[in-house]
Scaffold this motif. Structure first.
Motif, PDB file in Angstrom:
ATOM      1  N   TRP A 167       0.830  -1.198   0.000  1.00 34.45           N
ATOM      2  CA  TRP A 167       0.000   0.000   0.000  1.00 34.45           C
ATOM      3  C   TRP A 167       0.875   1.261   0.000  1.00 34.45           C
ATOM      4  O   TRP A 167       0.659   2.190  -0.765  1.00 34.45           O
ATOM      5  N   THR A 168       1.913   1.233   0.839  1.00 27.61           N
ATOM      6  CA  THR A 168       2.790   2.399   0.957  1.00 27.61           C
ATOM      7  C   THR A 168       3.440   2.728  -0.374  1.00 27.61           C
ATOM      8  O   THR A 168       3.464   3.883  -0.810  1.00 27.61           O
ATOM      9  N   SER A 169       3.951   1.684  -1.027  1.00 27.62           N
ATOM     10  CA  SER A 169       4.653   1.971  -2.279  1.00 27.62           C
ATOM     11  C   SER A 169       3.665   2.479  -3.335  1.00 27.62           C
ATOM     12  O   SER A 169       3.990   3.334  -4.148  1.00 27.62           O
ATOM     13  N   ALA A 195       3.137   6.066  -2.609  1.00 29.77           N
ATOM     14  CA  ALA A 195       4.358   6.808  -2.924  1.00 29.77           C
ATOM     15  C   ALA A 195       4.462   7.025  -4.434  1.00 29.77           C
ATOM     16  O   ALA A 195       4.694   8.145  -4.907  1.00 29.77           O
TER      17      ALA A 195
END
Ligand code: UDP
Ligand code: MG
Length: 328
Positions: free
Chosen positions: A265-267, A270
């Motif tokens: 999710w973070t990537s 980002a």
């Protein structure tokens, strides 16, 4: 009409605190040369007493001329109007706040007589300017040099002497976003530098707030280079190459390692933020150019003059308003 050797062009915007001193020092220097001259003050829509003071000078001294703008059109347009109306064999463009020393003019004229067409003042040092201004100016002139193909000399401003043929050449460049020193490099001619110490403003405050300075800086780059556009497409090409590689990785992950493909999710966020940022930046660059095309396409005059003093008969080369059309 008596021939004029030198026209001094002085843009003035809310300069009531300095203008009298500028007048005194300029006339003293010019009288010392012993040739016929004129000083053209351009009142760039000042809201203080500048206009009234210039009118007073014009009344007492026929060598003082005035171009009174209908509103504030900006420094670069003001000096353009000065060059449009100047009658001298040569012209000196000088700031009205005495940061450029008038005492340098005789030396400039000497160099001009030796056969140079442009004698520009090169700043050896800058006094009374903030660290921020010095460092950004230094960086800017170098970036500009890197980005453009025209050879714009580093650390020079608009303080310079030009031959009449240079101003005649400039009249053929109709563009609105004017970066005059760049245009002068573009037209070429035989140029040389004369070094000087840039002193502090005699009085008052700078009339170039950050916003105006940024506009001038953008004009300098955008009118002489489309490298920012090229840069945008290079970055776009590189990033889409990388994204394509990553796409392959993601697909392989999904097919062969389905258990790991859930995370990330973070990537995802980002990558999304990063790309949206880049896209907006590029749209901005394109927008800047389109805005400039729009400005040019309208084809409005560069400036509107409300009054000419001591040179009412002169006709500007660009457009003839009622005041300055000869009655034929
Ligand atoms: N000036 C002008 N119109 C403007 C801003 C400035 O005619 O909209 C004139 C100003 O009166 C001065 C010269 O341009 O004679 C240079 O401006 P300033 O000294 O404020 O700029 P700086 O030296 O701080 O860069
Ligand atoms: Mg100044």
């Amino acid at each position: 009409m008596e021939k004029i050797l030198c026209s001094v062009i002085v843009p003035m915007y809310n300069e009531e605190e300095v203008i009298t001193e500028t007048y005194t020092r300029l006339t003293k220097v010019m009288d010392g040369i012993g040739e016929n001259y004129e000083i053209i003050f351009i009142n760039d829509g000042s809201r203080d007493n500048t206009g009234a003071i210039i009118r007073e000078f014009c009344k007492n001294n026929k060598r003082i001329k005035m171009i009174d703008f209908a509103r504030n059109f900006g420094h670069q347009i003001a000096i353009t109007a000065g060059m449009d109306y100047a009658a001298g064999e040569c012209m000196v463009i000088i700031d009205g706040d005495l940061q450029d020393p008038p005492e340098l003019i005789p030396d400039m004229i000497k160099i001009w007589r030796d056969g140079y067409d442009v004698v520009y003042g090169k700043r050896k040092s800058r006094q009374g300017e903030t660290f921020f201004k010095k460092i950004t100016a230094k960086a800017y002139y170098r970036i500009l040099r890197g980005l453009t193909n025209v050879d714009i000399p580093v650390d020079t401003g608009d303080f310079r002497l030009i031959d009449r043929k240079v101003s005649e050449a400039l009249k053929q460049l109709p563009e609105r976003s004017r970066y005059v020193r760049g245009l002068m490099s573009w037209v070429g001619f035989k140029q040389t530098a004369i070094e000087f110490e840039r002193s502090e403003r005699f009085a008052g405050e700078t009339k170039y707030p950050l916003k105006k300075m940024l506009k001038l800086a953008m004009d300098g780059i955008m009118s002489f280079s489309y490298k920012p556009l090229k840069l945008a497409s290079y970055i776009g090409a590189i990033l889409s190459g990388i994204s394509f590689l990553y796409l392959i990785i993601v697909v392989i992950q999904k097919l062969f390692f389905p258990e790991t493909s859930q995370s990330g999710w973070t990537s995802l966020i980002a990558v999304s933020l990063f790309f949206n940022g880049i896209i907006l930046l590029m749209l901005g660059i394109i927008g800047e150019y389109i805005g400039r095309i729009y400005e040019e396409a309208k084809g409005r005059p560069l400036y509107i003059i409300s009054e000419l003093k001591n040179m009412e008969e002169r006709i500007g080369p660009r457009y003839k308003t009622k005041q300055n059309t000869s009655p034929d």
